[in-house]
Design an enzyme around this catalytic site. Structure first.
Site, PDB file in Angstrom:
ATOM      1  N   HIS A  61      21.757  37.858 -12.069  1.00  0.00           N
ATOM      2  CA  HIS A  61      22.629  36.832 -11.506  1.00  0.00           C
ATOM      3  C   HIS A  61      23.259  36.047 -12.650  1.00  0.00           C
ATOM      4  O   HIS A  61      22.681  35.929 -13.739  1.00  0.00           O
ATOM      5  CB  HIS A  61      21.827  35.877 -10.626  1.00  0.00           C
ATOM      6  CG  HIS A  61      21.358  36.481  -9.351  1.00  0.00           C
ATOM      7  ND1 HIS A  61      21.078  35.725  -8.235  1.00  0.00           N
ATOM      8  CD2 HIS A  61      21.097  37.764  -8.996  1.00  0.00           C
ATOM      9  CE1 HIS A  61      20.669  36.508  -7.256  1.00  0.00           C
ATOM     10  NE2 HIS A  61      20.676  37.750  -7.697  1.00  0.00           N
ATOM     11  N   GLU A  63      23.559  32.899 -13.286  1.00  0.00           N
ATOM     12  CA  GLU A  63      22.762  31.803 -13.833  1.00  0.00           C
ATOM     13  C   GLU A  63      21.687  32.323 -14.783  1.00  0.00           C
ATOM     14  O   GLU A  63      21.497  31.792 -15.881  1.00  0.00           O
ATOM     15  CB  GLU A  63      22.072  31.014 -12.712  1.00  0.00           C
ATOM     16  CG  GLU A  63      22.999  30.422 -11.693  1.00  0.00           C
ATOM     17  CD  GLU A  63      23.180  31.320 -10.476  1.00  0.00           C
ATOM     18  OE1 GLU A  63      23.508  32.521 -10.630  1.00  0.00           O
ATOM     19  OE2 GLU A  63      23.002  30.820  -9.355  1.00  0.00           O
ATOM     20  N   CYS A  91      20.438  30.637  -5.783  1.00  0.00           N
ATOM     21  CA  CYS A  91      19.457  31.199  -4.851  1.00  0.00           C
ATOM     22  C   CYS A  91      18.053  30.758  -5.289  1.00  0.00           C
ATOM     23  O   CYS A  91      17.898  30.130  -6.339  1.00  0.00           O
ATOM     24  CB  CYS A  91      19.567  32.725  -4.860  1.00  0.00           C
ATOM     25  SG  CYS A  91      18.948  33.484  -6.386  1.00  0.00           S
ATOM     26  N   CYS A  94      17.165  31.916  -8.929  1.00  0.00           N
ATOM     27  CA  CYS A  94      17.909  31.194  -9.957  1.00  0.00           C
ATOM     28  C   CYS A  94      17.482  29.726 -10.021  1.00  0.00           C
ATOM     29  O   CYS A  94      17.385  29.159 -11.112  1.00  0.00           O
ATOM     30  CB  CYS A  94      19.399  31.313  -9.708  1.00  0.00           C
ATOM     31  SG  CYS A  94      19.994  33.004  -9.924  1.00  0.00           S
TER      32      CYS A  94
END
Length: 160
Positions: A61, A63, A91, A94
Site C-alpha cells: 500500500h 502508506e 486501512c 496501514c
C-alpha cells in the site's frame, strides 16, 4: 495572512503532490493512492504509491511503501516529528504501521467508508491497543481525492 491559512496551504500543497502520485499509480493499473512523508522542517523525505498488482504483494500500500522508504532514507524507523500525507484514509494494516512508525501527524484526503481505520469505520490510532498518539487531519482536498478514486473505479467497471 494568518498562520492557520499558511498551514492549510502547506497541507494542501503536499496533498496535491500526493494526488499526482496517485494519478501515476492509477495509470499503472493500481488503485490510485499516493502517500508522502514530510520532515519537521517541511522537506519531502519519501513517497509511495499503491503497488499491490505490480509487486503481487498485499502489503504494498502507498502508506507502507512511503514509511519504508522514509525509514531507509533516514536510517531510522522512528518518524517522530514527521508527517504522512495520503489521498485515502488508511486501512487497518496501514493505520497500524503509521502508529508503529511514530509519525506525529497524519493528513488524509478522502474518507474510506468501507475500510477506513482512522475515523470512518474504526479508529486504530486512538484505540486502547495503540501505544502512540498522533494528530490526525482528515479531509484535506477531500473532493479531488474522492473524485480521482470514483473516476478510476468507474473506468475499471467500464473495461470489465
Amino acid at each position: 495572512m494568518a498562520a492557520e491559512d499558511i498551514t492549510l496551504q502547506r497541507h494542501q500543497g503536499w496533498m496535491a503532490q500526493a494526488l499526482t502520485l496517485a494519478e501515476e499509480a492509477g495509470q499503472q493499473g493500481e488503485v490510485p493512492v499516493g502517500a508522502l512523508v514530510v520532515s519537521p522542517d517541511n522537506q519531502l523525505v519519501a513517497t509511495g504509491v499503491n503497488r499491490r498488482e505490480r509487486d503481487q504483494d498485499p502489503t504494498a500500500h502507498a502508506e507502507v511503501l512511503a514509511l519504508r522508504a522514509a525509514g531507509r532514507t533516514l536510517g531510522n524507523w522512528n518518524l517522530t516529528g514527521y508527517s504522512l500525507y495520503v489521498t485515502l484514509e488508511p486501512c487497518p494494516m496501514c493505520a497500524g504501521a503509521i502508529v508503529l512508525s511514530r509519525v506525529s501527524l497524519l493528513v488524509y484526503g478522502a474518507a474510506d467508508p468501507k475500510t477506513g481505520a482512522v475515523r470512518s469505520v474504526i479508529n486504530v490510532p486512538d484505540s486502547a491497543a495503540s501505544n502512540h498518539r498522533l494528530a490526525v487531519l482528515p479531509g484535506v482536498l477531500a473532493s479531488p481525492c474522492q473524485g480521482q478514486l470514483r473516476q478510476w473505479f468507474a473506468q475499471l467497471r467500464q473495461r470489465r
